[in-house]
Scaffold this motif. Structure first.
Motif, PDB file in Angstrom:
ATOM      1  N   ARG A  96      17.911 -15.180 -27.907  1.00 52.21           N
ATOM      2  CA  ARG A  96      17.953 -15.533 -29.330  1.00 52.21           C
ATOM      3  C   ARG A  96      17.588 -14.338 -30.198  1.00 52.21           C
ATOM      4  O   ARG A  96      18.268 -14.026 -31.176  1.00 52.21           O
ATOM      5  N   ASP A 118      21.374 -20.286 -33.596  1.00 54.75           N
ATOM      6  CA  ASP A 118      21.702 -21.589 -32.992  1.00 54.75           C
ATOM      7  C   ASP A 118      23.212 -21.755 -32.872  1.00 54.75           C
ATOM      8  O   ASP A 118      23.740 -22.153 -31.845  1.00 54.75           O
ATOM      9  N   LYS A 119      23.893 -21.399 -33.958  1.00 55.66           N
ATOM     10  CA  LYS A 119      25.344 -21.549 -34.018  1.00 55.66           C
ATOM     11  C   LYS A 119      26.018 -20.690 -32.929  1.00 55.66           C
ATOM     12  O   LYS A 119      26.881 -21.161 -32.192  1.00 55.66           O
ATOM     13  N   GLU A 122      25.322 -21.747 -29.323  1.00 54.75           N
ATOM     14  CA  GLU A 122      26.136 -22.897 -28.956  1.00 54.75           C
ATOM     15  C   GLU A 122      27.564 -22.461 -28.649  1.00 54.75           C
ATOM     16  O   GLU A 122      28.185 -22.924 -27.698  1.00 54.75           O
ATOM     17  N   ASN A 125      27.736 -21.202 -25.296  1.00 57.31           N
ATOM     18  CA  ASN A 125      27.174 -22.165 -24.337  1.00 57.31           C
ATOM     19  C   ASN A 125      25.898 -21.667 -23.655  1.00 57.31           C
ATOM     20  O   ASN A 125      25.727 -21.810 -22.450  1.00 57.31           O
ATOM     21  N   THR A 127      22.699 -22.241 -25.218  1.00 58.24           N
ATOM     22  CA  THR A 127      21.554 -22.819 -25.924  1.00 58.24           C
ATOM     23  C   THR A 127      20.356 -22.981 -24.994  1.00 58.24           C
ATOM     24  O   THR A 127      19.219 -22.732 -25.382  1.00 58.24           O
ATOM     25  N   HIS A 128      20.645 -23.327 -23.732  1.00 57.29           N
ATOM     26  CA  HIS A 128      19.547 -23.577 -22.790  1.00 57.29           C
ATOM     27  C   HIS A 128      18.807 -22.291 -22.406  1.00 57.29           C
ATOM     28  O   HIS A 128      17.695 -22.338 -21.911  1.00 57.29           O
TER      29      HIS A 128
END
Lengths: 249, 292
Positions: A96, A118-119, A122, A125, A127-128
């Motif tokens: 991040r 965040d965008k 996502e 793929n 996010t995790h």
């Protein structure tokens, strides 16, 4: 209308380790239009990375003009995102934080940065894996983060220097599909360096075939197959054969 | 059960015949054993460590008894030293000397760290500064800090300033040199990334080059602490009126080898603790460093 990138008669001379001179590029001219996906392909020593470095603004040509929107390129900048082969992520920042890095430089507020990361997390793929450090990610995941980091500035052009050369074959095909998805969605132009013919045929709307010693453009092959491409189709095979032939003669 | 699993029908899908709770039980007992094993290893290791210390003390205690010509005044056994240790702790003398010495190390080290890192950044990144400062800095680096003790006393007097100055001098060089190497060898791809992402030269320096060379800087700081402790003792052996080094020097004049032993052991202990503290802080402040 001027092209996004104009390369006019560009040459670059280098000193080799034994103090002799070598031409990395000699009299190269090529344009990159808005929205094009260009692959530059050729054996090592053909100057494809030098070409990318000139457009990126990391080096200046010995001779000739390199223009961005009609103006001479005078250094790297956020209008051209770059994805390197590997190890270009900042190991002291999480996924991040790597993606937020360009926004932090500009002083974007924390909330806005968070929304953007965040965008993009996502979109790729991941996010995790937002809070993991690069050392804790697989090679493929690292390159996805590197792509996202290069895209948050919303560059007009994405420069990719053999970005998937160090990942395994399975990961490589999924990364290729992912880059195409982002390209179709965000509508930037791409200059993608590779030495893999299949990769070039799968991805690009135009293939620049280069030859070494001195580095020159041998042939420019337009690829008019519709996306998404089927690697097993006869058209794909025919184009592969064509590029392969140009590459090896 | 063995008859069932060998029958043809079951072997095509053997797990179907086994209750899922069986796998869970297996897993739990495996983890239990793993934990027990780990704990047993940790305990036996600690026990061996303690045993080693005990054996060392025992050997020390026994030596004067085994070797008859050994002078007990020159080689006091632990039983004598412990008594003196208690006295020194109760009177507050030992702790005060430790506090004085540690304060000197802390000030000297902080000054050295700031100057060393700044100098490393500039010499590692700007060729002009590097070549200009190269002969002078490397020449000075070759002077043993101990040779400067008398000069330092003349310049800064017998107070705190001379000790702090000597410690900063000694600790500066490893910090500077390691920072320099780290900064010089930052992968160009990181600098290029930063520039293409819109970083100014200043931002590149502080947001990329500095963190990227941190592993080297940390090595330099760690070496700097070690040197700071060595220089501390050199500075306190001559021209000081307090500190652990002073304690060792005066006990020599008073012919108190037991106090000397305590001073020497204290220095070893302090060095060890400072190093442990350093590695602890490092893993706390830079969690990414271990995941690299």
């Amino acid at each position: 209308m001027t092209a996004l990138i104009e390369i006019k008669n560009v040459s670059k001379i280098y000193a080799t380790s034994d103090d002799s001179a070598t031409w990395a590029l000699q009299g190269v001219s090529v344009n990159i239009e808005q929205g094009e996906f260009i692959c530059a392909i050729g054996p090592s020593g053909c100057g494809k990375t030098t070409l990318l470095n000139i457009i990126g603004g990391f080096i200046t040509p010995t001779e000739g003009d390199a223009l961005l929107n009609g103006n001479a390129i005078e250094g790297p900048g956020p209008d051209r995102g770059v994805v390197f082969q590997e190890y270009a992520l900042f190991s002291w920042l999480t996924s991040r934080e790597n993606i937020e890095f360009p926004m932090r430089l500009k002083g974007v507020s924390k909330a806005d940065r968070r929304a953007m990361s965040d965008k993009y997390l996502e979109m790729i793929n991941l996010t995790h894996a937002a809070d993991r450090y690069p050392g804790e990610l697989s090679g493929g995941m690292r390159q996805r983060v590197a792509v996202a980091r290069a895209l948050v500035n919303e560059p007009q052009l994405l420069l990719m220097d053999e970005p998937f050369a160090a990942v395994d074959a399975m990961t490589r095909t999924s990364l290729q599909e992912e880059v195409l998805r982002l390209w179709e969605k965000l509508k930037f132009s791409v200059l993608f360096i590779t030495h893999n013919i299949e990769e070039a045929v799968f991805l690009s709307s135009k293939i620049i075939i280069m030859s070494p010693h001195p580095g020159r453009i041998k042939e420019i092959v337009p690829v008019d197959l519709p996306y998404p491409r089927d690697r097993t189709s006869p058209d794909f095979g025919a184009l592969y054969a064509k590029v392969n032939e140009a590459f090896h003669t | 059960m063995s008859a069932q699993t060998t029958s043809k029908q079951d072997s095509s899908n053997p797990e179907a015949a086994i209750d899922p709770s069986h796998w869970q039980e297996q897993e739990q007992s495996f983890l239990r054993k793993l934990n027990e094993e780990k704990r047993r290893k940790a305990i036996s290791q600690l026990a061996l460590n303690l045993l080693g210390v005990l054996l060392f003390l025992l050997l020390w205690e026994a030596t004067p008894h085994v070797i008859p010509w050994m002078n007990i005044l020159l080689f006091p056994p632990p039983s004598d030293v412990v008594g003196t240790l208690v006295e020194l702790v109760e009177s507050g003398e030992l702790l005060e000397n430790i506090a004085v010495s540690m304060r000197r190390v802390l000030f000297g080290f902080v000054i050295a760290a700031v100057l060393g890192i700044v100098a490393g950044l500039f010499t590692g990144r700007i060729a002009l500064v590097q070549h200009l400062s190269d002969p002078v800095l490397h020449g000075m680096r070759s002077i043993p800090a101990i040779a400067l003790v008398p000069l330092s006393l003349l310049w800064f007097g017998i107070g705190e300033a001379s000790k702090v100055a000597l410690i900063s001098w000694g600790a500066f060089f490893p910090i500077w040199l390691n920072t320099f190497t780290g900064v010089r060898d930052v992968p160009p791809v990181l600098v290029r990334s930063a520039k293409s992402l819109g970083a100014t030269p200043y931002q590149t320096m502080f947001n990329v080059i500095l963190p990227a060379s941190l592993p080297f800087i940390l090595v330099g700081l760690r070496q700097g602490i070690g040197i700071a402790l060595i220089v501390l003792v050199a500075a306190e052996l001559a021209g000081a009126s307090s500190g652990v080094g002073y304690m060792v020097a005066t006990s020599h004049q008073l012919f108190r080898v037991d106090i000397m032993f305590i001073g020497i052991a204290t220095l070893g202990f302090l060095g060890y603790m400072v190093d442990r503290l350093f590695t602890f802080l490092q893993s706390r402040i830079f969690p990414w460093y271990s995941s690299k």
